[in-house]
Design a protein around this motif. Sequence first.
Motif, PDB file in Angstrom:
ATOM      1  N   GLY A 184      18.191  15.608  -0.537  1.00  0.00           N
ATOM      2  CA  GLY A 184      18.647  14.700  -1.598  1.00  0.00           C
ATOM      3  C   GLY A 184      19.009  13.319  -1.091  1.00  0.00           C
ATOM      4  N   MET A 185      18.473  12.934   0.080  1.00  0.00           N
ATOM      5  CA  MET A 185      18.803  11.635   0.666  1.00  0.00           C
ATOM      6  C   MET A 185      17.664  10.623   0.552  1.00  0.00           C
ATOM      7  N   PHE A 186      16.586  11.008  -0.108  1.00  0.00           N
ATOM      8  CA  PHE A 186      15.404  10.134  -0.184  1.00  0.00           C
ATOM      9  C   PHE A 186      15.412   9.331  -1.483  1.00  0.00           C
ATOM     10  N   VAL A 187      15.146   8.021  -1.366  1.00  0.00           N
ATOM     11  CA  VAL A 187      15.011   7.142  -2.535  1.00  0.00           C
ATOM     12  C   VAL A 187      13.671   6.424  -2.410  1.00  0.00           C
ATOM     13  N   ALA A 188      12.857   6.537  -3.447  1.00  0.00           N
ATOM     14  CA  ALA A 188      11.495   6.000  -3.388  1.00  0.00           C
ATOM     15  C   ALA A 188      11.442   4.509  -3.692  1.00  0.00           C
ATOM     16  N   THR A 189      10.558   3.805  -2.949  1.00  0.00           N
ATOM     17  CA  THR A 189      10.215   2.410  -3.237  1.00  0.00           C
ATOM     18  C   THR A 189       8.730   2.360  -3.581  1.00  0.00           C
ATOM     19  N   GLN A 190       8.274   1.231  -4.082  1.00  0.00           N
ATOM     20  CA  GLN A 190       6.869   1.090  -4.482  1.00  0.00           C
ATOM     21  C   GLN A 190       6.094   0.269  -3.454  1.00  0.00           C
ATOM     22  N   ARG A 191       4.872   0.713  -3.175  1.00  0.00           N
ATOM     23  CA  ARG A 191       3.996  -0.045  -2.279  1.00  0.00           C
ATOM     24  C   ARG A 191       3.462  -1.286  -2.995  1.00  0.00           C
ATOM     25  N   THR A 192       3.154  -2.312  -2.226  1.00  0.00           N
ATOM     26  CA  THR A 192       2.519  -3.515  -2.772  1.00  0.00           C
ATOM     27  C   THR A 192       1.020  -3.393  -2.570  1.00  0.00           C
ATOM     28  N   GLU A 193       0.279  -3.346  -3.670  1.00  0.00           N
ATOM     29  CA  GLU A 193      -1.173  -3.192  -3.581  1.00  0.00           C
ATOM     30  C   GLU A 193      -1.825  -4.488  -3.093  1.00  0.00           C
ATOM     31  N   GLY A 194      -2.922  -4.344  -2.351  1.00  0.00           N
ATOM     32  CA  GLY A 194      -3.720  -5.508  -1.957  1.00  0.00           C
ATOM     33  C   GLY A 194      -3.346  -6.141  -0.640  1.00  0.00           C
ATOM     34  N   ILE A 195      -2.295  -5.618   0.010  1.00  0.00           N
ATOM     35  CA  ILE A 195      -1.901  -6.183   1.305  1.00  0.00           C
ATOM     36  C   ILE A 195      -1.374  -5.071   2.209  1.00  0.00           C
ATOM     37  N   SER A 196      -1.897  -5.033   3.422  1.00  0.00           N
ATOM     38  CA  SER A 196      -1.402  -4.085   4.427  1.00  0.00           C
ATOM     39  C   SER A 196      -1.849  -4.587   5.793  1.00  0.00           C
ATOM     40  N   THR A 197      -1.241  -4.063   6.836  1.00  0.00           N
ATOM     41  CA  THR A 197      -1.629  -4.456   8.189  1.00  0.00           C
ATOM     42  C   THR A 197      -3.087  -4.119   8.447  1.00  0.00           C
ATOM     43  N   SER A 198      -3.526  -2.941   7.965  1.00  0.00           N
ATOM     44  CA  SER A 198      -4.930  -2.539   8.150  1.00  0.00           C
ATOM     45  C   SER A 198      -5.876  -3.498   7.450  1.00  0.00           C
ATOM     46  N   ASP A 199      -5.488  -3.967   6.249  1.00  0.00           N
ATOM     47  CA  ASP A 199      -6.317  -4.941   5.525  1.00  0.00           C
ATOM     48  C   ASP A 199      -6.458  -6.237   6.316  1.00  0.00           C
ATOM     49  N   LEU A 200      -5.355  -6.711   6.887  1.00  0.00           N
ATOM     50  CA  LEU A 200      -5.385  -7.961   7.657  1.00  0.00           C
ATOM     51  C   LEU A 200      -6.274  -7.829   8.889  1.00  0.00           C
ATOM     52  N   ILE A 201      -6.148  -6.699   9.593  1.00  0.00           N
ATOM     53  CA  ILE A 201      -6.978  -6.476  10.786  1.00  0.00           C
ATOM     54  C   ILE A 201      -8.453  -6.368  10.383  1.00  0.00           C
ATOM     55  N   THR A 202      -8.733  -5.730   9.241  1.00  0.00           N
ATOM     56  CA  THR A 202     -10.114  -5.610   8.758  1.00  0.00           C
ATOM     57  C   THR A 202     -10.721  -6.983   8.493  1.00  0.00           C
ATOM     58  N   ARG A 203      -9.936  -7.882   7.915  1.00  0.00           N
ATOM     59  CA  ARG A 203     -10.446  -9.243   7.653  1.00  0.00           C
ATOM     60  C   ARG A 203     -10.815  -9.946   8.961  1.00  0.00           C
ATOM     61  N   ILE A 204      -9.963  -9.784   9.970  1.00  0.00           N
ATOM     62  CA  ILE A 204     -10.218 -10.435  11.262  1.00  0.00           C
ATOM     63  C   ILE A 204     -11.464  -9.855  11.921  1.00  0.00           C
ATOM     64  N   VAL A 205     -11.588  -8.529  11.892  1.00  0.00           N
ATOM     65  CA  VAL A 205     -12.756  -7.875  12.495  1.00  0.00           C
ATOM     66  C   VAL A 205     -14.028  -8.259  11.753  1.00  0.00           C
ATOM     67  N   ARG A 206     -13.960  -8.314  10.424  1.00  0.00           N
ATOM     68  CA  ARG A 206     -15.131  -8.661   9.605  1.00  0.00           C
ATOM     69  C   ARG A 206     -15.617 -10.080   9.918  1.00  0.00           C
ATOM     70  N   ASP A 207     -14.691 -11.012  10.117  1.00  0.00           N
ATOM     71  CA  ASP A 207     -15.053 -12.408  10.385  1.00  0.00           C
ATOM     72  C   ASP A 207     -14.794 -12.762  11.853  1.00  0.00           C
TER      73      ASP A 207
END
Length: 310
Positions: A184-207
């Motif tokens: 009973g110690m967990f409180v949920a937060t919401q993820r932000t869609e469209g941005i993540s570390t993996s997305d940023l690295i993918t952009r760099i690798v792609r270009d």
Amino acid sequence: MIKLFMKRRRCVEAESSAVHHREQHCSRAIIFMATLRQPAVFAKASGSDSDVPHDKLTLAQARRGTPAHRPVRVYADGIFDLFHSGHARALMQAKNLFPNTRLIVGVCNDELTHKYKGYTVMTEAERYEALIHCRYVDEVVRNAPWTLTPEFLKKHRIDFVAHDDIPYTSAGSDDVYKHIKAAGMFVATQRTEGISTSDLITRIVRDYDVYVRRNLQRGYTARELNVGFINEKKYRLQNQVDKMKETVRTVEEKSKHLVHRVEEKSHDLIFKWEEKSREFIGNFLELFGPDGAWVSVWGCYSMKWTSTSY
């Protein structure tokens, strides 16, 4: 009399409650302003050394609000590589879960992260430093554990753990927060869609080629960029070709602008010439036309000459 006494008592209690609320609000405001003027602190390896009694809180109690000296201690952990707005939004949600929250953020070191998740762009020291400068963070725990133990929670006096509700499969577990949720110690937060570390690295690798050429132009060596001799020459040649193309485009734009100005000047000269021509022809006709001034003068002179000769 009794009714009047009870009414006055309720008024005094309400006023006292309002004063207490204002004091709490002012105290929190002072603490908040102080945190904006300096970075968050690093947690001590020995844990929290606060003298304030740490009684267990329920969610209902935390949501109602706690005294200024007893904030709800919320813990949020992660890797926080290439710290971005998605990370900041998650921490903002964690900070605002309760009216009086102290947000403790755990950051895993490089050894654990590389073992369970993969290689990072930023070092652990850089990731720690990024977190202490986030406005929502009050305290940063370095070398945070991958899985939270009762001993760790007790040492840092953690009331609740904040994370998004998606099961986090890692280290042989189908959800590393499963036991926290069960307690009973967990409180949920919401993820932000469209941005993540993996997305940023993918952009760099792609270009990749674009960023290598960019950094070569900015003075980085091929060795620093881990680029071979042939590829370095290829990228530098591409940069030279791009410069030549840009020069040609600039010359073309300037030429177009010059031609446009010449055309505008030509039109202006032609218009003025036509205007002057019409003015000249009009003046000529006024003077020498059938009804012009010259004809009238010449007619009067002829008649006078004729009468004189007779």
